[in-house]
Design a protein around this motif. Sequence first.
Motif, PDB file in Angstrom:
ATOM      1  N   ASP A  67     -21.525  28.362  36.137  1.00 46.50           N
ATOM      2  CA  ASP A  67     -22.881  28.154  36.656  1.00 46.50           C
ATOM      3  C   ASP A  67     -23.371  26.714  36.472  1.00 46.50           C
ATOM      4  OD1 ASP A  67     -23.177  30.856  37.470  1.00 46.50           O
ATOM      5  OD2 ASP A  67     -23.526  31.421  35.370  1.00 46.50           O
ATOM      6  N   ARG A  68     -22.470  25.834  36.094  1.00 47.13           N
ATOM      7  CA  ARG A  68     -22.840  24.439  35.884  1.00 47.13           C
ATOM      8  C   ARG A  68     -22.661  23.639  37.167  1.00 47.13           C
ATOM      9  NH1 ARG A  68     -20.178  21.425  30.829  1.00 47.13           N
ATOM     10  NH2 ARG A  68     -20.973  23.333  29.873  1.00 47.13           N
ATOM     11  N   ARG A  69     -23.608  22.722  37.441  1.00 46.34           N
ATOM     12  CA  ARG A  69     -23.445  21.827  38.591  1.00 46.34           C
ATOM     13  C   ARG A  69     -22.279  20.889  38.335  1.00 46.34           C
ATOM     14  NH1 ARG A  69     -28.147  21.261  41.915  1.00 46.34           N
ATOM     15  NH2 ARG A  69     -27.013  19.594  42.982  1.00 46.34           N
ATOM     16  N   VAL A  70     -21.490  20.616  39.369  1.00 49.67           N
ATOM     17  CA  VAL A  70     -20.289  19.809  39.170  1.00 49.67           C
ATOM     18  C   VAL A  70     -20.635  18.371  38.785  1.00 49.67           C
ATOM     19  CG1 VAL A  70     -18.898  21.248  40.690  1.00 49.67           C
ATOM     20  CG2 VAL A  70     -20.076  19.258  41.623  1.00 49.67           C
ATOM     21  N   THR A  71     -21.845  17.925  39.103  1.00 48.68           N
ATOM     22  CA  THR A  71     -22.250  16.562  38.736  1.00 48.68           C
ATOM     23  C   THR A  71     -22.416  16.410  37.222  1.00 48.68           C
ATOM     24  OG1 THR A  71     -24.523  17.224  39.223  1.00 48.68           O
ATOM     25  CG2 THR A  71     -23.339  15.992  40.925  1.00 48.68           C
ATOM     26  N   PHE A  72     -22.468  17.523  36.504  1.00 44.28           N
ATOM     27  CA  PHE A  72     -22.607  17.476  35.048  1.00 44.28           C
ATOM     28  C   PHE A  72     -21.289  17.731  34.330  1.00 44.28           C
ATOM     29  CE2 PHE A  72     -26.916  18.450  36.525  1.00 44.28           C
ATOM     30  CZ  PHE A  72     -27.647  17.504  35.837  1.00 44.28           C
ATOM     31  N   LEU A  73     -20.188  17.714  35.069  1.00 37.44           N
ATOM     32  CA  LEU A  73     -18.875  17.922  34.476  1.00 37.44           C
ATOM     33  C   LEU A  73     -18.210  16.586  34.174  1.00 37.44           C
ATOM     34  CD1 LEU A  73     -17.435  20.718  36.815  1.00 37.44           C
ATOM     35  CD2 LEU A  73     -18.581  21.021  34.608  1.00 37.44           C
ATOM     36  N   SER A  74     -17.331  16.575  33.175  1.00 39.47           N
ATOM     37  CA  SER A  74     -16.514  15.400  32.908  1.00 39.47           C
ATOM     38  C   SER A  74     -15.422  15.297  33.966  1.00 39.47           C
ATOM     39  CB  SER A  74     -15.886  15.494  31.514  1.00 39.47           C
ATOM     40  OG  SER A  74     -14.916  16.534  31.506  1.00 39.47           O
ATOM     41  N   GLY A  75     -14.720  14.169  33.977  1.00 37.42           N
ATOM     42  CA  GLY A  75     -13.645  14.006  34.948  1.00 37.42           C
ATOM     43  C   GLY A  75     -12.562  15.053  34.782  1.00 37.42           C
ATOM     44  N   GLY A  76     -12.190  15.350  33.524  1.00 36.25           N
ATOM     45  CA  GLY A  76     -11.173  16.372  33.275  1.00 36.25           C
ATOM     46  C   GLY A  76     -11.631  17.747  33.708  1.00 36.25           C
ATOM     47  N   GLU A  77     -12.908  18.061  33.465  1.00 35.38           N
ATOM     48  CA  GLU A  77     -13.439  19.363  33.880  1.00 35.38           C
ATOM     49  C   GLU A  77     -13.468  19.490  35.399  1.00 35.38           C
ATOM     50  OE1 GLU A  77     -16.412  20.128  30.035  1.00 35.38           O
ATOM     51  OE2 GLU A  77     -17.144  19.072  31.825  1.00 35.38           O
ATOM     52  N   ARG A  78     -13.815  18.408  36.090  1.00 32.87           N
ATOM     53  CA  ARG A  78     -13.813  18.463  37.562  1.00 32.87           C
ATOM     54  C   ARG A  78     -12.408  18.730  38.095  1.00 32.87           C
ATOM     55  NH1 ARG A  78     -17.774  14.330  37.045  1.00 32.87           N
ATOM     56  NH2 ARG A  78     -16.218  12.671  37.267  1.00 32.87           N
ATOM     57  N   GLN A  79     -11.404  18.122  37.465  1.00 32.90           N
ATOM     58  CA  GLN A  79     -10.037  18.361  37.929  1.00 32.90           C
ATOM     59  C   GLN A  79      -9.596  19.790  37.633  1.00 32.90           C
ATOM     60  OE1 GLN A  79      -9.562  16.486  40.159  1.00 32.90           O
ATOM     61  NE2 GLN A  79      -7.913  15.066  39.682  1.00 32.90           N
ATOM     62  N   ARG A  80     -10.080  20.368  36.555  1.00 30.87           N
ATOM     63  CA  ARG A  80      -9.785  21.780  36.285  1.00 30.87           C
ATOM     64  C   ARG A  80     -10.370  22.666  37.381  1.00 30.87           C
ATOM     65  NH1 ARG A  80      -8.087  23.183  31.022  1.00 30.87           N
ATOM     66  NH2 ARG A  80      -7.856  21.359  29.668  1.00 30.87           N
ATOM     67  N   VAL A  81     -11.581  22.347  37.811  1.00 28.11           N
ATOM     68  CA  VAL A  81     -12.195  23.108  38.900  1.00 28.11           C
ATOM     69  C   VAL A  81     -11.385  22.936  40.180  1.00 28.11           C
ATOM     70  CG1 VAL A  81     -14.272  23.395  40.332  1.00 28.11           C
ATOM     71  CG2 VAL A  81     -14.497  22.936  37.872  1.00 28.11           C
ATOM     72  N   ALA A  82     -10.939  21.717  40.439  1.00 29.80           N
ATOM     73  CA  ALA A  82     -10.145  21.458  41.641  1.00 29.80           C
ATOM     74  C   ALA A  82      -8.836  22.245  41.614  1.00 29.80           C
ATOM     75  CB  ALA A  82      -9.869  19.962  41.771  1.00 29.80           C
ATOM     76  N   ILE A  83      -8.205  22.333  40.446  1.00 28.75           N
ATOM     77  CA  ILE A  83      -6.969  23.106  40.320  1.00 28.75           C
ATOM     78  C   ILE A  83      -7.248  24.591  40.545  1.00 28.75           C
ATOM     79  CG2 ILE A  83      -5.190  23.862  38.690  1.00 28.75           C
ATOM     80  CD1 ILE A  83      -5.343  21.011  37.470  1.00 28.75           C
ATOM     81  N   ALA A  84      -8.323  25.102  39.935  1.00 30.30           N
ATOM     82  CA  ALA A  84      -8.675  26.510  40.135  1.00 30.30           C
ATOM     83  C   ALA A  84      -8.974  26.797  41.607  1.00 30.30           C
ATOM     84  CB  ALA A  84      -9.886  26.872  39.270  1.00 30.30           C
ATOM     85  N   ARG A  85      -9.696  25.895  42.259  1.00 26.26           N
ATOM     86  CA  ARG A  85     -10.012  26.087  43.683  1.00 26.26           C
ATOM     87  C   ARG A  85      -8.735  26.132  44.521  1.00 26.26           C
ATOM     88  NH1 ARG A  85     -13.412  21.486  46.623  1.00 26.26           N
ATOM     89  NH2 ARG A  85     -11.464  20.397  46.142  1.00 26.26           N
ATOM     90  N   ALA A  86      -7.805  25.242  44.222  1.00 25.16           N
ATOM     91  CA  ALA A  86      -6.537  25.240  44.962  1.00 25.16           C
ATOM     92  C   ALA A  86      -5.781  26.546  44.748  1.00 25.16           C
ATOM     93  CB  ALA A  86      -5.686  24.046  44.531  1.00 25.16           C
ATOM     94  N   LEU A  87      -5.772  27.055  43.519  1.00 25.29           N
ATOM     95  CA  LEU A  87      -5.044  28.289  43.227  1.00 25.29           C
ATOM     96  C   LEU A  87      -5.689  29.499  43.888  1.00 25.29           C
ATOM     97  CD1 LEU A  87      -4.273  27.733  39.429  1.00 25.29           C
ATOM     98  CD2 LEU A  87      -2.708  27.461  41.364  1.00 25.29           C
TER      99      LEU A  87
END
Length: 365
Positions: free
Chosen positions: A137-157
């Motif tokens: 439930d967190r806005r992506v603008t409040f994520l660290s760079g590593g956390e954003r890449q984790r989201v990107a990996i999850a989205r791809a999967l």
Amino acid sequence: MKLGSQYSHPVTMQGNLQLKLGPFELDSGEFTLPLQGITVLFGRSGSGKSTLLRAISGLDKRTHGQLRVGEQIWQDGRRALPTERRHIGFVFQDAALFPHMNVRQNLNYAVKRLPKGVEPADFDEIVERVGIADKLDRRVTFLSGGERQRVAIARALLGRPELLCMDEPLSALDWRAKAELLTLIEEVVEAYRIPVLYITHAPAEVERLADRIVFMQEGRIESIETLQQALSRVDSPLFDEQGAVAVLEGEVQPIESGLRPVKLGEDTLWLSDSHEIHKSKVRVRVVARDVSLALSDPQSLSIINHLPGKIVELVPESEHRMLVRVALRDGQRLFAEVTTQSAQRLNLQVGLKLFVLIKSVALAE
């Protein structure tokens, strides 16, 4: 539905692709790639790595040439299978998330774009494995760079890919985030058996991840080699200012006396227990200049890693230095860098049995 590649067995990608982008021109030449494990596209900036990935994925409609994956034709001249029908997941350098959405909304976007008839992957299982279950439930603008890449990996999967394309996903991260993401990528590939095309210009990432390497230069594929083939060349593009290196693979054992044993066949390599290891097999990086040679096994020495081996090649580097390639008893090979004077004094020659003394070893990371 459980995620996993739909390829019941490894398939082969075969192609010859061309793509002109302004003054730059990709002309790959004929290539054949087994889609299994992690294939790294490696080369200097401007060598054509990202352009080749765009051509393979169908993201640029100006691509032409030939591309076949298994029995399916992806490119035939200028006729191309649409990207969405190639079942590819993407992770880019900047994560490419929607900034006006929270994490859950970014992930649900991928689920909604699944082709008709394709059952969604297990959302909860993926977000838990990727480590973002507490950030939905967190806005992506409040994520660290590593956390954003984790989201990107999850989205791809969540898009249920049969091939995962990653374009320098770690280049914008600090060292700690890189180390964590490298481990995550390894875990994802092992868990889901999805073949990966991975772009980097960092030798350390290649040594840690690669099963095979596509070397690129000036828009062409120069060669395709396994990691061990690439590291066996004295002029390997993977060698940096540290010089020649080897990557040994071994089985992790329980800690003994504060050290971590790694089995290399009959022999043991000892590591300092400064890393948490959550897998049974590891890659260990050994720099040639950290390896000495002895004709017998010295007992009164502070260096604890003494491994028997046999010289398989002598490579003069300069007037005063030489690389010695040694095969260990399990067949793996490493380099030692010695002076020409030492080589003459020890009468080093191909076939000679000796001991390699490794002063410093580190996990490939």
